[in-house]
Write a protein that holds these residues in place. Structure first.
Motif, PDB file in Angstrom:
ATOM      1  N   LYS A 162       0.819  -1.221   0.000  1.00 15.47           N
ATOM      2  CA  LYS A 162       0.000   0.000   0.000  1.00 15.47           C
ATOM      3  C   LYS A 162       0.848   1.263   0.000  1.00 15.47           C
ATOM      4  N   LEU A 163       2.019   1.179   0.591  1.00 15.25           N
ATOM      5  CA  LEU A 163       2.814   2.382   0.831  1.00 15.25           C
ATOM      6  C   LEU A 163       4.069   2.463  -0.036  1.00 15.25           C
ATOM      7  N   ASP A 164       4.513   1.316  -0.525  1.00  8.77           N
ATOM      8  CA  ASP A 164       5.853   1.274  -1.100  1.00  8.77           C
ATOM      9  C   ASP A 164       5.846   0.819  -2.561  1.00  8.77           C
ATOM     10  N   LEU A 165       6.946   1.048  -3.242  1.00 14.24           N
ATOM     11  CA  LEU A 165       7.087   0.655  -4.644  1.00 14.24           C
ATOM     12  C   LEU A 165       8.373  -0.142  -4.794  1.00 14.24           C
ATOM     13  N   VAL A 166       8.301  -1.176  -5.615  1.00 11.08           N
ATOM     14  CA  VAL A 166       9.461  -2.048  -5.794  1.00 11.08           C
ATOM     15  C   VAL A 166       9.713  -2.268  -7.284  1.00 11.08           C
ATOM     16  N   LEU A 167      10.947  -2.109  -7.697  1.00  8.62           N
ATOM     17  CA  LEU A 167      11.352  -2.427  -9.066  1.00  8.62           C
ATOM     18  C   LEU A 167      12.387  -3.543  -8.984  1.00  8.62           C
ATOM     19  N   GLU A 168      12.117  -4.660  -9.641  1.00  3.87           N
ATOM     20  CA  GLU A 168      13.053  -5.788  -9.601  1.00  3.87           C
ATOM     21  C   GLU A 168      13.460  -6.165 -11.016  1.00  3.87           C
ATOM     22  N   ARG A 169      14.764  -6.309 -11.217  1.00  6.80           N
ATOM     23  CA  ARG A 169      15.268  -6.658 -12.549  1.00  6.80           C
ATOM     24  C   ARG A 169      16.453  -7.605 -12.406  1.00  6.80           C
ATOM     25  N   VAL A 170      16.649  -8.451 -13.417  1.00  2.00           N
ATOM     26  CA  VAL A 170      17.895  -9.214 -13.488  1.00  2.00           C
ATOM     27  C   VAL A 170      18.693  -8.625 -14.638  1.00  2.00           C
ATOM     28  N   ILE A 171      19.907  -8.203 -14.350  1.00  2.00           N
ATOM     29  CA  ILE A 171      20.719  -7.535 -15.371  1.00  2.00           C
ATOM     30  C   ILE A 171      22.029  -8.294 -15.559  1.00  2.00           C
ATOM     31  N   ASP A 172      22.592  -8.190 -16.756  1.00  2.00           N
ATOM     32  CA  ASP A 172      23.757  -9.029 -17.077  1.00  2.00           C
ATOM     33  C   ASP A 172      25.089  -8.285 -16.900  1.00  2.00           C
ATOM     34  N   VAL A 173      25.197  -7.599 -15.781  1.00  2.00           N
ATOM     35  CA  VAL A 173      26.483  -6.985 -15.395  1.00  2.00           C
ATOM     36  C   VAL A 173      26.735  -7.359 -13.936  1.00  2.00           C
ATOM     37  N   PRO A 174      28.008  -7.520 -13.547  1.00  2.00           N
ATOM     38  CA  PRO A 174      28.309  -7.969 -12.173  1.00  2.00           C
ATOM     39  C   PRO A 174      27.984  -6.899 -11.132  1.00  2.00           C
ATOM     40  N   ARG A 175      27.573  -7.359  -9.944  1.00  2.00           N
ATOM     41  CA  ARG A 175      27.104  -6.400  -8.949  1.00  2.00           C
ATOM     42  C   ARG A 175      28.204  -5.478  -8.440  1.00  2.00           C
ATOM     43  N   GLU A 176      29.476  -5.922  -8.506  1.00  2.00           N
ATOM     44  CA  GLU A 176      30.561  -5.039  -8.054  1.00  2.00           C
ATOM     45  C   GLU A 176      30.601  -3.767  -8.909  1.00  2.00           C
ATOM     46  N   LEU A 177      30.298  -3.899 -10.210  1.00  2.00           N
ATOM     47  CA  LEU A 177      30.293  -2.705 -11.073  1.00  2.00           C
ATOM     48  C   LEU A 177      29.046  -1.857 -10.813  1.00  2.00           C
ATOM     49  N   VAL A 178      27.928  -2.515 -10.552  1.00  2.00           N
ATOM     50  CA  VAL A 178      26.701  -1.772 -10.220  1.00  2.00           C
ATOM     51  C   VAL A 178      26.951  -0.958  -8.949  1.00  2.00           C
ATOM     52  N   TRP A 179      27.562  -1.591  -7.963  1.00  3.90           N
ATOM     53  CA  TRP A 179      27.865  -0.895  -6.710  1.00  3.90           C
ATOM     54  C   TRP A 179      28.744   0.330  -6.955  1.00  3.90           C
ATOM     55  N   ARG A 180      29.823   0.123  -7.736  1.00  9.16           N
ATOM     56  CA  ARG A 180      30.728   1.258  -8.008  1.00  9.16           C
ATOM     57  C   ARG A 180      30.014   2.386  -8.732  1.00  9.16           C
TER      58      ARG A 180
END
Lengths: 162, 162
Positions: free
Chosen positions: A12-30
């Motif tokens: 009711k209060l929140d929104l969520v976007l979920e995706r699977v992407i083909d790049v490593p999470r260390e680069l997403v973090w950076r």
């Protein structure tokens, strides 16, 4: 520091976007935590991110300025709440740096990253609002389209530039 | 988790109470973080703390209900931001549990504890407000007298009961 926060989105209060992407999470973090790597993709084009300041610790500043195609600037200042490298980044506009309560609060954002078996990343962005009106306003501002486009831009940027 | 938040009180906006007390900080920490050890001393008598709920982690609930001598109840719900055992506890009413922005924000509290050479504790409580009006309101509510009396009650309680 003890255990991490438990985040339980309320539909009711929140929104969520979920995706699977083909790049490593260390680069997403950076890309999410380095100003010069964030600016190129952080807001849906043709909007631009013209400034970004990051002090990557709980209570540290996260500040951006977005500019519309017409040249109007939209500054946003908040602070980080949790910084767990490569796993979870939480920040809010309800508090200014040093945990000072902000004049206005719109939402807290939770970015959660998990590695996939194929070497990509399960990317989950959650926006936690004060109330239902906040969730509706964010939906009308185009949360799903906007945040989704930003993920596409992020993935493109990582593949081409990082 | 990375580095801790830098807290820099601003004399225009914030209030600080500093005391040296002759009880060890491990007991002060336990009294501040255990509901049944907090209730006896947490608000200036003849007010009472009639309920307390603690989930001691960042984003976890810190909820109390204070009752006036006339029987009126004042509930307060916030969440912890930093939990560094025996050293520093930070919580705010600007966010509800799970980092949800709260409907109203008054202040963030920082409790910092350091051991003294004599086995006591340097006790520093800081209230961080949104603006000058918040600081003035808190001063008029009796911040220094009230928080000071609470420290006396805390020390008495630790000496007699812990």
């Amino acid at each position: 520091m003890t255990k991490s926060a438990i985040i339980k989105p309320d539909p009711k209060l929140d929104l969520v976007l979920e995706r699977v992407i083909d790049v490593p999470r260390e680069l997403v973090w950076r890309a999410w935590t380095t100003p010069e790597l964030l600016r190129p993709w952080f807001c849906p084009k043709p909007w631009e991110t013209v400034d970004c300041e990051i002090d990557l610790r709980p209570g540290g500043i996260f500040r951006t300025i977005m500019r519309s195609p017409e040249g109007q600037e939209f500054p946003n200042t908040g602070c980080y709440l949790e910084v767990t490298p490569n796993e979870r980044l939480i920040w809010t506009d309800a508090m200014l740096p040093g945990y000072r309560p902000a004049p206005e609060a719109f939402f807290t954002a939770v970015l959660a990253l998990e590695p996939t078996a194929a070497g990509g990343t399960r990317y989950v962005a959650t926006a936690i609002h004060r109330d239902e009106a906040g969730r509706k306003k964010h939906e009308e501002m185009g949360f799903h389209g906007g945040w989704g486009m930003v993920v596409d831009q992020l993935v493109d940027y990582i593949k081409k530039e990082m």
